[in-house]
Design a protein around this motif. Structure first.
Motif, mmCIF file in Angstrom:
data_model
loop_
_atom_site.group_PDB
_atom_site.id
_atom_site.type_symbol
_atom_site.label_atom_id
_atom_site.label_comp_id
_atom_site.label_asym_id
_atom_site.label_seq_id
_atom_site.Cartn_x
_atom_site.Cartn_y
_atom_site.Cartn_z
ATOM 1 N N ARG A 10 0.845 -1.187 0.000
ATOM 2 C CA ARG A 10 0.000 0.000 0.000
ATOM 3 C C ARG A 10 0.883 1.241 0.000
ATOM 4 N NH1 ARG A 10 -1.502 2.381 5.075
ATOM 5 N NH2 ARG A 10 -0.185 1.618 6.783
ATOM 6 N N ASP A 76 -9.494 -0.508 -0.966
ATOM 7 C CA ASP A 76 -8.740 0.350 -0.052
ATOM 8 C C ASP A 76 -9.237 0.225 1.381
ATOM 9 O OD1 ASP A 76 -11.167 1.648 -0.171
ATOM 10 O OD2 ASP A 76 -10.381 3.511 -1.030
ATOM 11 N N THR A 77 -10.120 -0.744 1.615
ATOM 12 C CA THR A 77 -10.632 -0.960 2.972
ATOM 13 C C THR A 77 -9.843 -2.018 3.738
ATOM 14 O OG1 THR A 77 -12.251 -2.556 2.152
ATOM 15 C CG2 THR A 77 -12.965 -0.254 2.319
ATOM 16 N N CYS A 78 -8.876 -2.674 3.088
ATOM 17 C CA CYS A 78 -8.055 -3.674 3.777
ATOM 18 C C CYS A 78 -7.255 -2.991 4.878
ATOM 19 C CB CYS A 78 -7.107 -4.359 2.795
ATOM 20 S SG CYS A 78 -7.929 -5.342 1.527
ATOM 21 N N ARG A 79 -7.333 -3.541 6.081
ATOM 22 C CA ARG A 79 -6.706 -2.886 7.226
ATOM 23 C C ARG A 79 -5.263 -3.331 7.445
ATOM 24 N NH1 ARG A 79 -11.554 -4.221 11.320
ATOM 25 N NH2 ARG A 79 -11.448 -6.155 10.088
ATOM 26 N N ASN A 80 -4.871 -4.410 6.806
ATOM 27 C CA ASN A 80 -3.481 -4.869 6.922
ATOM 28 C C ASN A 80 -3.188 -5.840 5.785
ATOM 29 O OD1 ASN A 80 -4.467 -7.485 7.736
ATOM 30 N ND2 ASN A 80 -4.614 -6.749 9.850
ATOM 31 N N GLU A 83 -5.436 -9.120 5.541
ATOM 32 C CA GLU A 83 -6.737 -8.889 4.904
ATOM 33 C C GLU A 83 -6.577 -8.710 3.396
ATOM 34 O OE1 GLU A 83 -9.157 -5.887 6.670
ATOM 35 O OE2 GLU A 83 -9.163 -6.835 8.655
ATOM 36 N N ARG A 84 -5.495 -8.054 2.963
ATOM 37 C CA ARG A 84 -5.275 -7.872 1.527
ATOM 38 C C ARG A 84 -4.968 -9.212 0.862
ATOM 39 N NH1 ARG A 84 -5.102 -3.098 -0.520
ATOM 40 N NH2 ARG A 84 -4.426 -2.130 1.433
ATOM 41 N N PRO A 207 -10.620 -11.752 7.993
ATOM 42 C CA PRO A 207 -11.193 -10.404 7.873
ATOM 43 C C PRO A 207 -12.495 -10.213 8.644
ATOM 44 C CG PRO A 207 -10.488 -11.208 5.719
ATOM 45 C CD PRO A 207 -10.446 -12.376 6.660
ATOM 46 N N ILE A 211 -10.874 -6.590 15.440
ATOM 47 C CA ILE A 211 -9.530 -6.257 15.914
ATOM 48 C C ILE A 211 -9.557 -6.262 17.442
ATOM 49 C CG2 ILE A 211 -7.767 -4.452 16.031
ATOM 50 C CD1 ILE A 211 -8.610 -3.575 13.249
ATOM 51 N N GLN A 216 -4.603 -3.986 18.438
ATOM 52 C CA GLN A 216 -4.745 -2.530 18.417
ATOM 53 C C GLN A 216 -3.536 -1.853 19.049
ATOM 54 O OE1 GLN A 216 -7.489 -0.773 17.104
ATOM 55 N NE2 GLN A 216 -6.205 1.027 17.415
ATOM 56 N N GLU A 221 -0.639 -7.631 13.022
ATOM 57 C CA GLU A 221 -1.800 -8.341 12.494
ATOM 58 C C GLU A 221 -1.902 -9.779 12.961
ATOM 59 O OE1 GLU A 221 -0.908 -8.949 7.974
ATOM 60 O OE2 GLU A 221 0.544 -7.526 8.782
#
Length: 266
Positions: A10, A76-80, A83-84, A207, A211, A216, A221
């Protein structure tokens, strides 16, 4: 057993925006971007059926396709990166038996790290995810401690049980040791190598999990698997004289370039 390597990348980054496109110069003076060097490291791994770059950024896509990589566009919503990888694997049909997440900031990852990781997961049917750990020598441990002293994250450390089940991962240096070590001395601290191998069932579930507080706090991840009660297998790998470091901060660029020159890497 089919194996897919996904390189999640990213552009935005709190510590280093645009990191995948940062150029790194090797021993011969040849400059290649971080994402290209990571892709070439992935392509050197034996027993792999497919290597893809997964991104949501057109700049990374264009740069990757220019050097010959296959690219999977993700949201673009993948948090890490995990998830991608899950999204990329699903987009490719979800049929691979092992999916490897070779993060795009680890261009010095030797091929045997990944090969040993895949073999470790294959031989441990009770684990849904595995990750490599490398015992720190004194020089590596001192680098970790120096970075933390200056409020930089120099890497992640891992603590695991006798059967190599992960007990914890941290951006702090754990376990604590007050002993000093020579540069070549073995230490009780293990460097977590930022690579993961997943079974598809564990990856596809990830996903949907919330979290947790540890993920956090640490920003790691892999802690989500542990907070959900899933075994994370730590596979010890050997350096075999190879230097290893990840690009986490701008200050790491000269460090990586010096390592590449010392090892004669192009």
């Amino acid at each position: 057993m089919s194996v897919l390597i996904v390189i999640p990348a990213r552009y935005p980054s709190t510590r280093y925006p645009g990191k995948p496109l940062v150029p790194l110069t090797g021993a011969t003076g040849k400059s290649q971007t971080l994402i290209e060097r990571s892709w070439r490291a992935a392509c050197a791994v034996s027993g792999v059926d497919r290597v893809v770059v997964a991104t949501d950024d057109d700049r990374i896509r264009d740069a990757s396709e220019a050097f010959g990589a296959e690219v999977v566009m993700t949201s673009d919503t993948c948090r890490n990166g995990t998830e991608r990888c899950a999204e990329a694997h699903a987009a490719l049909g979800g049929d691979y038996e092992i999916i490897v997440n070779l993060q795009g900031d680890a261009p010095l990852t030797p091929h045997w790290f990944v090969e040993d990781l895949v073999a470790g997961l294959r031989n441990s049917p009770g684990a849904g995810v595995a990750t490599p750990v490398l015992r720190c020598d004194g020089a590596a441990l001192n680098s970790f401690l120096h970075d933390r002293k200056h409020d930089r994250v120099g890497g992640t450390t891992a603590v695991f049980s006798a059967n190599h089940t992960a007990m914890y991962f941290s951006k702090e240096v754990v376990p604590y040791t007050s002993q000093t070590y020579g540069d070549d001395a073995a230490t009780p601290v293990f460097h977590h190598v930022g690579v993961y191998a997943y079974r598809p069932e564990a990856l596809s579930s990830y996903p949907d999990w919330p979290i947790g507080p540890l993920e956090q706090l640490e920003g790691l991840e892999q802690l989500r698997f542990m907070e959900q009660g899933h075994r994370v297998l730590c596979v010890e790998v050997k350096a075999r004289g190879r230097q290893f470091w990840e690009l986490n901060n701008p200050e790491d660029v000269p460090r990586l370039e010096a390592m590449m020159k010392d090892m004669g890497l192009e």
